[in-house]
Design a protein around this motif. Structure first.
Motif, PDB file in Angstrom:
ATOM      1  N   UNK A 267       0.796  -1.234   0.000  1.00 52.72           N
ATOM      2  CA  UNK A 267       0.000   0.000   0.000  1.00 52.72           C
ATOM      3  C   UNK A 267       0.826   1.279   0.000  1.00 52.72           C
ATOM      4  N   UNK A 268       2.137   1.212   0.123  1.00 53.53           N
ATOM      5  CA  UNK A 268       2.957   2.417   0.199  1.00 53.53           C
ATOM      6  C   UNK A 268       3.305   2.992  -1.162  1.00 53.53           C
ATOM      7  N   UNK A 269       3.700   4.248  -1.159  1.00 55.57           N
ATOM      8  CA  UNK A 269       4.173   4.881  -2.396  1.00 55.57           C
ATOM      9  C   UNK A 269       5.074   6.053  -2.022  1.00 55.57           C
ATOM     10  N   UNK A 270       6.333   5.738  -1.739  1.00 54.68           N
ATOM     11  CA  UNK A 270       7.310   6.758  -1.354  1.00 54.68           C
ATOM     12  C   UNK A 270       8.705   6.204  -1.603  1.00 54.68           C
ATOM     13  N   UNK A 271       9.695   7.082  -1.506  1.00 53.02           N
ATOM     14  CA  UNK A 271      11.099   6.696  -1.629  1.00 53.02           C
ATOM     15  C   UNK A 271      11.879   7.432  -0.544  1.00 53.02           C
ATOM     16  N   UNK A 272      12.831   6.728   0.071  1.00 57.68           N
ATOM     17  CA  UNK A 272      13.683   7.353   1.083  1.00 57.68           C
ATOM     18  C   UNK A 272      15.114   7.418   0.548  1.00 57.68           C
ATOM     19  N   UNK A 273      15.672   8.633   0.523  1.00 60.91           N
ATOM     20  CA  UNK A 273      17.060   8.824   0.108  1.00 60.91           C
ATOM     21  C   UNK A 273      17.726   9.809   1.060  1.00 60.91           C
ATOM     22  N   UNK A 274      18.941   9.484   1.489  1.00 60.87           N
ATOM     23  CA  UNK A 274      19.681  10.431   2.331  1.00 60.87           C
ATOM     24  C   UNK A 274      21.125  10.595   1.872  1.00 60.87           C
ATOM     25  N   UNK A 275      21.386  10.257   0.632  1.00 60.75           N
ATOM     26  CA  UNK A 275      22.738  10.373   0.097  1.00 60.75           C
ATOM     27  C   UNK A 275      23.468   9.045   0.026  1.00 60.75           C
ATOM     28  N   UNK A 276      23.334   8.254   1.081  1.00 65.43           N
ATOM     29  CA  UNK A 276      23.997   6.938   1.101  1.00 65.43           C
ATOM     30  C   UNK A 276      22.999   5.789   1.130  1.00 65.43           C
ATOM     31  N   UNK A 277      21.781   6.070   1.573  1.00 64.69           N
ATOM     32  CA  UNK A 277      20.760   5.023   1.717  1.00 64.69           C
ATOM     33  C   UNK A 277      19.603   5.287   0.771  1.00 64.69           C
ATOM     34  N   UNK A 278      19.139   4.224   0.111  1.00 62.70           N
ATOM     35  CA  UNK A 278      17.992   4.309  -0.788  1.00 62.70           C
ATOM     36  C   UNK A 278      17.040   3.156  -0.476  1.00 62.70           C
ATOM     37  N   UNK A 279      15.808   3.497  -0.123  1.00 61.86           N
ATOM     38  CA  UNK A 279      14.778   2.498   0.151  1.00 61.86           C
ATOM     39  C   UNK A 279      13.541   2.822  -0.678  1.00 61.86           C
ATOM     40  N   UNK A 280      12.993   1.813  -1.320  1.00 62.38           N
ATOM     41  CA  UNK A 280      11.777   1.980  -2.110  1.00 62.38           C
ATOM     42  C   UNK A 280      10.569   1.492  -1.314  1.00 62.38           C
ATOM     43  N   UNK A 281       9.634   2.401  -1.062  1.00 67.51           N
ATOM     44  CA  UNK A 281       8.370   2.038  -0.420  1.00 67.51           C
ATOM     45  C   UNK A 281       7.297   2.057  -1.510  1.00 67.51           C
ATOM     46  N   UNK A 282       7.310   1.041  -2.329  1.00 71.08           N
ATOM     47  CA  UNK A 282       6.503   1.059  -3.545  1.00 71.08           C
ATOM     48  C   UNK A 282       5.471  -0.073  -3.608  1.00 71.08           C
ATOM     49  N   UNK A 283       4.896  -0.411  -2.487  1.00 72.01           N
ATOM     50  CA  UNK A 283       3.942  -1.523  -2.468  1.00 72.01           C
ATOM     51  C   UNK A 283       2.766  -1.344  -3.401  1.00 72.01           C
ATOM     52  N   UNK A 284       2.219  -0.118  -3.470  1.00 72.01           N
ATOM     53  CA  UNK A 284       1.089   0.146  -4.364  1.00 72.01           C
ATOM     54  C   UNK A 284       1.491  -0.076  -5.815  1.00 72.01           C
ATOM     55  N   UNK A 285       2.680   0.359  -6.180  1.00 67.66           N
ATOM     56  CA  UNK A 285       3.166   0.177  -7.551  1.00 67.66           C
ATOM     57  C   UNK A 285       3.441  -1.297  -7.847  1.00 67.66           C
ATOM     58  N   UNK A 286       3.920  -2.038  -6.836  1.00 68.94           N
ATOM     59  CA  UNK A 286       4.146  -3.477  -7.018  1.00 68.94           C
ATOM     60  C   UNK A 286       2.825  -4.171  -7.342  1.00 68.94           C
ATOM     61  N   UNK A 287       1.794  -3.830  -6.586  1.00 61.70           N
ATOM     62  CA  UNK A 287       0.460  -4.391  -6.827  1.00 61.70           C
ATOM     63  C   UNK A 287       0.006  -4.095  -8.268  1.00 61.70           C
ATOM     64  N   UNK A 288       0.151  -2.849  -8.681  1.00 61.09           N
ATOM     65  CA  UNK A 288      -0.290  -2.466 -10.022  1.00 61.09           C
ATOM     66  C   UNK A 288       0.539  -3.164 -11.099  1.00 61.09           C
ATOM     67  N   UNK A 289       1.850  -3.268 -10.897  1.00 62.33           N
ATOM     68  CA  UNK A 289       2.717  -3.891 -11.897  1.00 62.33           C
ATOM     69  C   UNK A 289       2.388  -5.365 -12.080  1.00 62.33           C
TER      70      UNK A 289
END
Length: 420
Positions: free
Chosen positions: A144-166
């Protein structure tokens, strides 16, 4: 010597006759209890997922397992969301991204299809010949999520909603787009996903298709723990905020509550779900018992440890708390029970969590029963409208002698851990 040979032959014949009679007598139950082989299904990776921005926590591609239907079920579809807890802060999501719960790179490439996913008519009489899909879980927010976390060294995909759609878009040309019947289901966090995506699912299948939804162990309660803290509510609030879930919650629900994030709880969202819905849950769900009702933070001295491992070891005061949890669950379901003409329910009194994917609890000779009905029979009767009423509620613990009390060995793991 001749006499001895005759005696031996007579015993052998008698033994063969006895075995034959036993097999004839126990069928069809012998078919249920003996599984000659397990159905193993290979993983399918969604190659065009990047075009939609659909990634697992670590950036790997989403995936699913599909076993094709046949015969009368060739145009029917069962989609099963995988479960496995959640992550609600950066640290826990980073850890999760390094496991099979956050990366398809680390998942088993072959999955056993059993219970509701089985292709054996005697083990899964109503759905065995459907197209059956297991959707792998790698986002940590019930798809159900749809966001991305980036802080320069860390990258996390919160893309559950997009996974469902894909995944849905990948399945449409494989036959889902021409489905006659469809059932969206899931277990645990996947059971919660079934609540969250039930209405959305209807947009992808033909308008004349019979579309229904099933949640197994996904009715997570907005309940205070034994320390009177809102452990689950606080956890979900952080989850919704971190992973951008709120925009994907039901708009009618979020508009009706002062705190929109509460709509991740099925008890608030249920009345806004349009397709027919079936709720399969234990009234003493062990995940909620261990992590929502009696989290370690509310029991630092471990007074509940023995009770968590064995319900028979619970003292009278602890049993009162558990019976109160059951009452609160039934109260939360009261309107659905009374007024949902197309809805179904199977609320048993087993200490368990997820009962549809395990053959022993789904449909077998010693499966749990309410009014002598197995879970598979209850779900099938509801889906195919074989009965006028399809709501079964068990008596309170310890009355049910058919239960499989499936207590996890480790009761100290946190809310974000997987109990399966």
């Amino acid at each position: 010597m001749v006499t001895e040979m005759k005696t031996t032959m007579t015993k052998s014949v008698n033994a063969v006759v006895a075995v034959t009679l036993a097999l004839l007598t126990c069928a069809p139950w012998c078919i249920y209890s003996q599984q000659p082989h397990q159905l193993m299904v290979n993983m399918t990776t969604v190659r065009n997922a990047p075009a939609l921005g659909a990634f697992c926590l670590d950036g790997s591609l989403p995936a699913y397992h599909i076993h094709r239907g046949f015969g009368a079920g060739a145009r029917n579809w069962l989609l099963q969301f995988e479960g496995g807890g959640w992550c609600n802060d950066i640290d826990s999501c980073l850890e999760r991204a390094k496991t099979r719960r956050g990366s398809t790179h680390l998942m088993s490439k072959w999955e056993v299809f059993s219970g509701i996913l089985s292709n054996n008519a005697s083990l899964n009489p109503d759905f065995y010949n459907w197209n059956r899909v297991k959707i792998r879980y790698c986002d940590g927010a019930s798809f159900a999520g749809d966001a991305v976390y980036k802080n320069g060294t860390t990258l996390l995909y919160f893309r559950g909603q997009k996974i469902w759609e894909a995944i849905i878009l990948d399945l449409l040309p494989k036959g889902l787009g021409k489905a006659r019947k469809a059932l969206l289901s899931g277990c645990s966090a996947g059971g919660l996903a079934a609540f969250l995506h039930c209405d959305d699912f209807t947009k992808y299948v033909p308008s004349n298709a019979s579309v229904k939804c099933l949640s197994d162990a996904g009715f997570f309660l907005d309940e205070r723990d034994i320390g009177l803290n809102h452990t689950m509510r606080s956890f979900y609030k952080d989850l919704v905020s971190l992973q951008g879930v709120e925009k994907n919650l039901d708009k009618n629900c979020t508009g009706s509550l002062p705190f929109p994030e509460l709509c991740i709880f099925p008890q608030y969202a249920l009345r806004f779900i349009t397709p027919p819905f079936f709720i399969l849950n234990s009234a003493y769900d062990v995940y909620q018992f261990h992590h929502g009702l009696v989290p370690s933070s509310a029991d630092p001295r471990g007074h509940w440890n023995r009770c968590k491992l064995d319900p028979a070891a619970c003292n009278p005061a602890q049993l009162d708390v558990l019976q109160g949890f059951r009452r609160d669950m039934l109260v939360a379901l009261a309107l659905f029970y009374k007024y949902s003409a197309r809805g179904g329910m199977y609320i048993n009194s087993c200490f368990a969590h997820c009962q549809s994917e395990s053959q022993d609890t789904w449909f077998g000779v010693d499966s749990p029963r309410i009014h002598n009905k197995t879970i598979a029979e209850a779900v099938g009767d509801w889906y195919f409208s074989r009965r006028i009423t399809n709501k079964e509620v068990d008596c309170a613990y310890p009355c049910d002698t058919t239960c499989h009390n499936l207590i996890p060995a480790n009761t100290s793991s946190g809310l974000v851990e997987d109990l399966n």
